[in-house]
Design a protein around this motif. Structure first.
Motif, short mmCIF file in Angstrom:
data_model
loop_
_atom_site.label_atom_id
_atom_site.label_comp_id
_atom_site.label_asym_id
_atom_site.label_seq_id
_atom_site.Cartn_x
_atom_site.Cartn_y
_atom_site.Cartn_z
N PHE A 27 -17.63 -4.11 14.54
CA PHE A 27 -16.79 -3.01 14.01
C PHE A 27 -15.42 -3.04 15.01
O PHE A 27 -15.55 -3.13 15.55
CB PHE A 27 -17.33 -1.70 15.19
CG PHE A 27 -18.83 -1.25 13.97
CD1 PHE A 27 -18.90 -0.40 13.27
CD2 PHE A 27 -19.94 -1.88 14.74
CE1 PHE A 27 -19.89 0.16 12.43
CE2 PHE A 27 -21.09 -1.14 13.90
CZ PHE A 27 -20.98 -0.80 13.27
N SER A 29 -11.33 -0.68 15.55
CA SER A 29 -11.84 0.55 15.51
C SER A 29 -10.08 0.80 14.61
O SER A 29 -9.17 -0.03 14.21
CB SER A 29 -11.14 0.69 17.40
OG SER A 29 -9.86 -0.27 17.37
N THR A 30 -9.75 1.81 14.95
CA THR A 30 -8.57 1.90 13.97
C THR A 30 -7.21 1.91 14.62
O THR A 30 -6.99 1.41 13.87
CB THR A 30 -8.61 3.95 13.88
OG1 THR A 30 -10.01 4.43 12.88
CG2 THR A 30 -7.01 4.26 13.41
N GLU A 31 -7.50 1.89 15.93
CA GLU A 31 -6.48 1.57 16.77
C GLU A 31 -6.23 -0.23 16.81
O GLU A 31 -4.99 -0.31 16.18
CB GLU A 31 -6.76 1.63 18.45
CG GLU A 31 -5.23 1.29 19.07
CD GLU A 31 -4.19 1.87 18.60
OE1 GLU A 31 -2.71 1.86 19.28
OE2 GLU A 31 -4.35 3.32 18.61
N GLU A 32 -7.46 -0.92 16.07
CA GLU A 32 -7.17 -2.36 16.58
C GLU A 32 -6.32 -2.31 14.79
O GLU A 32 -5.82 -3.58 14.58
CB GLU A 32 -8.81 -3.28 15.67
CG GLU A 32 -9.00 -3.26 17.48
CD GLU A 32 -10.48 -3.25 17.98
OE1 GLU A 32 -10.71 -4.68 18.31
OE2 GLU A 32 -11.49 -3.25 17.16
N GLN A 71 -2.44 8.85 11.93
CA GLN A 71 -4.69 8.13 11.79
C GLN A 71 -4.09 7.82 10.10
O GLN A 71 -4.81 8.70 9.37
CB GLN A 71 -5.78 8.56 12.34
CG GLN A 71 -4.75 8.18 13.78
CD GLN A 71 -6.36 7.84 14.76
OE1 GLN A 71 -7.38 8.09 14.27
NE2 GLN A 71 -5.62 7.21 15.91
N LYS A 74 -10.42 7.63 6.80
CA LYS A 74 -11.68 6.22 6.24
C LYS A 74 -10.98 5.49 5.57
O LYS A 74 -11.33 3.90 5.13
CB LYS A 74 -12.89 6.63 6.62
CG LYS A 74 -13.20 7.66 8.13
CD LYS A 74 -14.43 7.85 7.89
CE LYS A 74 -15.20 8.32 9.27
NZ LYS A 74 -16.71 8.56 10.33
#
Length: 90
Positions: A27, A29-32, A71, A74
């Motif tokens: 998985f 993250s959005t941050e990554e 952000q 999805k």
């Protein structure tokens, strides 16, 4: 969201070593994903407008993502990860 990353494993078969590429799901993250996008925009010769056009978004939205003021949803995050994977940033 899952993306594929590669790992390697060596095996010996009939006295010969072979390198196997194994797909590993992990998985992100959005941050990554946004960190990878930031690296892409800094290292690419493209303008932010050109990058935004490639992604199908506005330059304003790209800027908001890079400043972490917004952000991606999805479905867009998955498209973004796919783009970054194809360009070698993930």
């Amino acid at each position: 969201m899952t993306i594929d990353t590669s790992s390697r494993r060596c095996i010996q078969r009939n006295g010969q070593f072979r390198v196997l590429h194994l797909a590993v799901r992990r998985f992100m993250s959005t941050e990554e994903v946004l960190d990878a996008l930031e690296r892409y925009t800094k290292e690419s010769a493209e303008t932010d407008r050109e990058t935004a056009t490639k992604l199908g978004i506005t330059q304003v939205l790209l800027s908001a993502w890079l400043q972490r003021a917004a952000q991606p949803e999805k479905c867009m995050l998955a498209r973004l990860a796919g783009f970054l994977r194809r360009t070698g940033y993930i």
